[in-house]
Design a protein around this motif. Structure first.
Motif, mmCIF file in Angstrom:
data_model
loop_
_atom_site.group_PDB
_atom_site.id
_atom_site.type_symbol
_atom_site.label_atom_id
_atom_site.label_comp_id
_atom_site.label_asym_id
_atom_site.label_seq_id
_atom_site.Cartn_x
_atom_site.Cartn_y
_atom_site.Cartn_z
ATOM 1 N N ASP A 14 21.622 57.262 48.732
ATOM 2 C CA ASP A 14 22.555 58.332 49.103
ATOM 3 C C ASP A 14 22.775 58.440 50.608
ATOM 4 O O ASP A 14 23.315 59.411 51.094
ATOM 5 C CB ASP A 14 22.086 59.675 48.546
ATOM 6 N N GLY A 15 22.333 57.428 51.361
ATOM 7 C CA GLY A 15 22.457 57.457 52.812
ATOM 8 C C GLY A 15 21.172 57.896 53.490
ATOM 9 O O GLY A 15 21.005 57.707 54.687
ATOM 10 N N VAL A 16 20.264 58.498 52.719
ATOM 11 C CA VAL A 16 18.985 58.956 53.249
ATOM 12 C C VAL A 16 17.827 58.289 52.520
ATOM 13 O O VAL A 16 16.904 57.778 53.138
ATOM 14 C CB VAL A 16 18.859 60.495 53.146
ATOM 15 N N GLN A 17 17.868 58.304 51.203
ATOM 16 C CA GLN A 17 16.759 57.736 50.426
ATOM 17 C C GLN A 17 17.248 57.137 49.113
ATOM 18 O O GLN A 17 18.359 57.400 48.678
ATOM 19 C CB GLN A 17 15.681 58.771 50.156
ATOM 20 N N GLN A 18 16.371 56.334 48.505
ATOM 21 C CA GLN A 18 16.658 55.727 47.211
ATOM 22 C C GLN A 18 16.374 56.743 46.101
ATOM 23 O O GLN A 18 15.400 57.488 46.169
ATOM 24 C CB GLN A 18 15.777 54.492 46.991
ATOM 25 N N HIS A 19 17.213 56.745 45.073
ATOM 26 C CA HIS A 19 17.025 57.632 43.926
ATOM 27 C C HIS A 19 17.028 56.812 42.645
ATOM 28 O O HIS A 19 17.885 55.949 42.447
ATOM 29 C CB HIS A 19 18.146 58.673 43.841
ATOM 30 N N TYR A 20 16.074 57.099 41.781
ATOM 31 C CA TYR A 20 15.994 56.450 40.485
ATOM 32 C C TYR A 20 17.143 56.948 39.614
ATOM 33 O O TYR A 20 17.380 58.142 39.506
ATOM 34 C CB TYR A 20 14.640 56.773 39.846
ATOM 35 N N ILE A 21 17.866 56.027 38.974
ATOM 36 C CA ILE A 21 18.996 56.390 38.120
ATOM 37 C C ILE A 21 18.650 56.238 36.649
ATOM 38 O O ILE A 21 18.963 57.088 35.829
ATOM 39 C CB ILE A 21 20.233 55.539 38.466
ATOM 40 N N GLY A 22 18.007 55.149 36.296
ATOM 41 C CA GLY A 22 17.666 54.914 34.892
ATOM 42 C C GLY A 22 17.088 53.527 34.717
ATOM 43 O O GLY A 22 16.848 52.810 35.686
ATOM 44 N N GLN A 23 16.889 53.151 33.447
ATOM 45 C CA GLN A 23 16.285 51.855 33.191
ATOM 46 C C GLN A 23 16.747 51.269 31.865
ATOM 47 O O GLN A 23 17.251 51.970 31.004
ATOM 48 C CB GLN A 23 14.770 51.953 33.193
ATOM 49 N N LEU A 24 16.527 49.988 31.768
ATOM 50 C CA LEU A 24 16.757 49.228 30.549
ATOM 51 C C LEU A 24 15.440 48.527 30.265
ATOM 52 O O LEU A 24 14.907 47.825 31.140
ATOM 53 C CB LEU A 24 17.878 48.214 30.787
ATOM 54 N N ALA A 25 14.863 48.719 29.073
ATOM 55 C CA ALA A 25 13.557 48.147 28.754
ATOM 56 C C ALA A 25 13.674 47.226 27.547
ATOM 57 O O ALA A 25 14.098 47.650 26.472
ATOM 58 C CB ALA A 25 12.551 49.258 28.474
ATOM 59 N N LEU A 26 13.300 45.981 27.738
ATOM 60 C CA LEU A 26 13.271 45.012 26.644
ATOM 61 C C LEU A 26 12.063 45.341 25.770
ATOM 62 O O LEU A 26 10.929 45.331 26.249
ATOM 63 C CB LEU A 26 13.163 43.592 27.205
ATOM 64 N N GLN A 27 12.286 45.624 24.519
ATOM 65 C CA GLN A 27 11.218 46.070 23.628
ATOM 66 C C GLN A 27 10.503 44.926 22.921
ATOM 67 O O GLN A 27 9.857 45.129 21.901
ATOM 68 C CB GLN A 27 11.784 47.055 22.599
ATOM 69 N N GLN A 28 10.597 43.737 23.470
ATOM 70 C CA GLN A 28 9.903 42.572 22.916
ATOM 71 C C GLN A 28 8.583 42.390 23.661
ATOM 72 O O GLN A 28 8.588 41.983 24.828
ATOM 73 C CB GLN A 28 10.764 41.317 23.078
ATOM 74 N N PRO A 29 7.455 42.710 23.040
ATOM 75 C CA PRO A 29 6.171 42.555 23.727
ATOM 76 C C PRO A 29 5.893 41.089 24.074
ATOM 77 O O PRO A 29 6.292 40.178 23.345
ATOM 78 C CB PRO A 29 5.147 43.059 22.708
ATOM 79 N N MET A 30 5.236 40.887 25.200
ATOM 80 C CA MET A 30 4.869 39.548 25.660
ATOM 81 C C MET A 30 3.609 39.652 26.508
ATOM 82 O O MET A 30 3.183 40.749 26.868
ATOM 83 C CB MET A 30 6.021 38.920 26.448
ATOM 84 N N SER A 31 3.046 38.513 26.864
ATOM 85 C CA SER A 31 1.879 38.518 27.739
ATOM 86 C C SER A 31 2.333 38.872 29.162
ATOM 87 O O SER A 31 3.524 38.763 29.488
ATOM 88 C CB SER A 31 1.194 37.150 27.741
ATOM 89 N N GLU A 32 1.391 39.269 29.989
ATOM 90 C CA GLU A 32 1.726 39.580 31.380
ATOM 91 C C GLU A 32 2.283 38.340 32.079
ATOM 92 O O GLU A 32 3.244 38.422 32.842
ATOM 93 C CB GLU A 32 0.510 40.114 32.116
#
Length: 71
Positions: A14-32
């Protein structure tokens, strides 16, 4: 084996700081290791029309999905 999911978060400036908007999460479990491979910057090409927005990819333990904090 602990399971992980790939999460892509969107952020806006916003000109001053970063703001979290949202996310997309893949629901396929995997190893790290698999997840870290998937989010490696060399695997992705990006293009942004607006320099004030960006996306970041992270690996999160599956157990933490939808939580504010992961402990």
């Amino acid at each position: 084996m602990k399971e992980f999911i790939m999460v892509i978060g969107m952020w806006g400036f916003d000109g001053v700081q970063q703001h979290y908007i949202g996310q997309l999460a893949l629901q396929q479990p995997m190893s790290e290791k698999q997840c870290e491979y998937m989010i490696d910057k060399s695997m992705w090409a990006h293009h942004y029309e607006n320099a004030n927005y960006h996306m970041t990819a992270h690996c999160m333990p599956k157990d933490c999905a939808g939580k504010d904090k992961c402990e």
